[in-house]
Design a protein around this motif. Structure first.
Motif, PDB file in Angstrom:
ATOM      1  N   SER A  60       4.467  19.233   2.083  1.00 17.33           N
ATOM      2  CA  SER A  60       3.302  19.864   1.458  1.00 17.33           C
ATOM      3  C   SER A  60       2.078  19.581   2.303  1.00 17.33           C
ATOM      4  N   GLN A  61       1.496  20.610   2.900  1.00 16.83           N
ATOM      5  CA  GLN A  61       0.329  20.396   3.758  1.00 16.83           C
ATOM      6  C   GLN A  61      -0.830  19.801   2.973  1.00 16.83           C
ATOM      7  N   GLU A  62      -1.004  20.246   1.745  1.00 13.92           N
ATOM      8  CA  GLU A  62      -2.091  19.712   0.923  1.00 13.92           C
ATOM      9  C   GLU A  62      -1.908  18.219   0.673  1.00 13.92           C
ATOM     10  N   SER A  63      -0.663  17.812   0.403  1.00 10.27           N
ATOM     11  CA  SER A  63      -0.376  16.407   0.162  1.00 10.27           C
ATOM     12  C   SER A  63      -0.702  15.565   1.389  1.00 10.27           C
ATOM     13  N   VAL A  64      -0.343  16.050   2.574  1.00 12.32           N
ATOM     14  CA  VAL A  64      -0.605  15.314   3.808  1.00 12.32           C
ATOM     15  C   VAL A  64      -2.107  15.209   4.062  1.00 12.32           C
ATOM     16  N   ILE A  65      -2.824  16.305   3.907  1.00 12.52           N
ATOM     17  CA  ILE A  65      -4.273  16.306   4.146  1.00 12.52           C
ATOM     18  C   ILE A  65      -4.963  15.301   3.224  1.00 12.52           C
ATOM     19  N   ASN A  66      -4.587  15.309   1.939  1.00 13.03           N
ATOM     20  CA  ASN A  66      -5.204  14.386   0.989  1.00 13.03           C
ATOM     21  C   ASN A  66      -4.891  12.932   1.328  1.00 13.03           C
ATOM     22  N   ALA A  67      -3.629  12.675   1.710  1.00 19.17           N
ATOM     23  CA  ALA A  67      -3.223  11.304   2.025  1.00 19.17           C
ATOM     24  C   ALA A  67      -3.929  10.790   3.275  1.00 19.17           C
ATOM     25  N   VAL A  68      -3.995  11.615   4.293  1.00 25.96           N
ATOM     26  CA  VAL A  68      -4.672  11.208   5.524  1.00 25.96           C
ATOM     27  C   VAL A  68      -6.153  10.953   5.239  1.00 25.96           C
ATOM     28  N   GLY A  69      -6.733  11.783   4.397  1.00 31.60           N
ATOM     29  CA  GLY A  69      -8.128  11.570   4.016  1.00 31.60           C
ATOM     30  C   GLY A  69      -8.341  10.216   3.367  1.00 31.60           C
ATOM     31  N   GLN A  70      -7.423   9.811   2.491  1.00 33.30           N
ATOM     32  CA  GLN A  70      -7.513   8.493   1.861  1.00 33.30           C
ATOM     33  C   GLN A  70      -7.404   7.378   2.899  1.00 33.30           C
ATOM     34  N   GLY A  71      -6.471   7.551   3.822  1.00 30.26           N
ATOM     35  CA  GLY A  71      -6.275   6.541   4.847  1.00 30.26           C
ATOM     36  C   GLY A  71      -7.467   6.404   5.769  1.00 30.26           C
ATOM     37  N   VAL A  72      -8.033   7.526   6.149  1.00 32.31           N
ATOM     38  CA  VAL A  72      -9.204   7.521   7.029  1.00 32.31           C
ATOM     39  C   VAL A  72     -10.391   6.867   6.317  1.00 32.31           C
ATOM     40  N   ALA A  73     -10.519   7.131   5.025  1.00 36.80           N
ATOM     41  CA  ALA A  73     -11.606   6.514   4.265  1.00 36.80           C
ATOM     42  C   ALA A  73     -11.474   4.997   4.255  1.00 36.80           C
ATOM     43  N   ALA A  74     -10.225   4.508   4.289  1.00 38.51           N
ATOM     44  CA  ALA A  74      -9.987   3.065   4.245  1.00 38.51           C
ATOM     45  C   ALA A  74     -10.116   2.400   5.606  1.00 38.51           C
ATOM     46  N   HIS A  75      -9.691   3.094   6.674  1.00 37.32           N
ATOM     47  CA  HIS A  75      -9.586   2.438   7.986  1.00 37.32           C
ATOM     48  C   HIS A  75     -10.349   3.118   9.112  1.00 37.32           C
TER      49      HIS A  75
END
Length: 257
Positions: A60-75
């Motif tokens: 799911s492209q939407e799932s990946v985009i959201n997850a990467v966004g969370q990760g980038v916000a953290a690190h």
């Protein structure tokens, strides 16, 4: 050297080895897996200080985009993307229907594309980045699981396109192609056939098969500055399987190697 590393399929045998390898080097890891229990165990095993584990389905492209966004916000922005998520369904063409074909292609090929798309723009903007895809020897020759193999073969071509087009932006892209790897995915087969790895090893010139750590070491090297001019490469990590068929050569030459 401290970087932000994205690892998909992080809850599996190779995925965990990847997370551990980069964490040991001092990097921060954004670990994605579609299995919630795997994500929880990753967080418990490695802690939350430098690893952020997120439930995400790469198909799911939407799932990946959201997850990467969370990760980038953290690190922070991703420096290294390791597209490891994958799996196989249909064992032969006769046992692969249209749904199984779509599922294998969506997970292995399209899921990798969605993963890289989620980090591509930021890498281009920053003029640096390392991409390592996890392919398979199945993508280099016919070894069963045809839909999975076709998807992995597509990843080899995709890797070359990434290397060619994004090289001018300081981005390298390579693909590691494992042979048999002793991961938890083999547990059911080992339970039925305890000597399965011994039987398989006869096809491998080194007489052994890989551990997850062997794959992680190869990926780490390709993502490192030591590989700064290596890009567009499909690297078998397979104990020599793709070098040639020793048993067939013995029969052809009648001269045991």
């Amino acid at each position: 050297m401290s970087r932000v590393v994205l690892v998909t399929g992080a809850g599996g045998g190779i995925g965990r080895a990847l997370c551990k390898r980069f964490l040991e080097a001092g990097d921060a890891v954004i670990a994605l897996d579609r299995n919630a229990a795997s994500v929880e165990s990753l967080a418990a095993e490695f802690g939350a200080a430098r690893l952020t584990a997120i439930v995400a389905d790469v198909s799911s492209q939407e799932s990946v985009i959201n997850a990467v966004g969370q990760g980038v916000a953290a690190h922070g922005p991703v420096d290294v993307a390791v597209a490891n998520a994958g799996g196989a369904l249909g064992t032969t063409l006769a046992h692969t229907d249209a749904a199984a074909w779509r599922r294998d292609v969506e997970l292995n090929l399209n899921g990798t594309y969605y993963t890289i798309e989620a980090v591509r723009a930021a890498m281009i903007e920053r003029k640096r980045g390392a991409i390592v895809l996890i392919g398979s020897v199945n993508g280099l020759t016919s070894l069963g699981h045809p839909a999975y193999s076709a998807a992995k073969a597509g990843l080899v071509s995709y890797t070359k396109a990434l290397a060619m087009e994004f090289g001018p932006h300081g981005i390298r892209a390579n693909i590691v192609c494992p042979g048999t790897v002793k991961t938890p995915a083999w547990r059911a087969r080992v339970a039925q056939h305890p000597k399965i790895f011994e039987e398989l090893s006869k096809w491998y010139p080194l007489g052994d098969v890989a551990e997850p750590e062997d794959i992680a070491d190869a990926v780490y090297f390709l993502a490192s500055p030591q590989a700064r001019v290596i890009t567009g490469v499909a690297l078998p990590v397979d104990a020599g399987l793709m070098a040639g068929n020793r048993l067939m050569a013995n029969e052809l030459t009648l001269d045991p190697y």
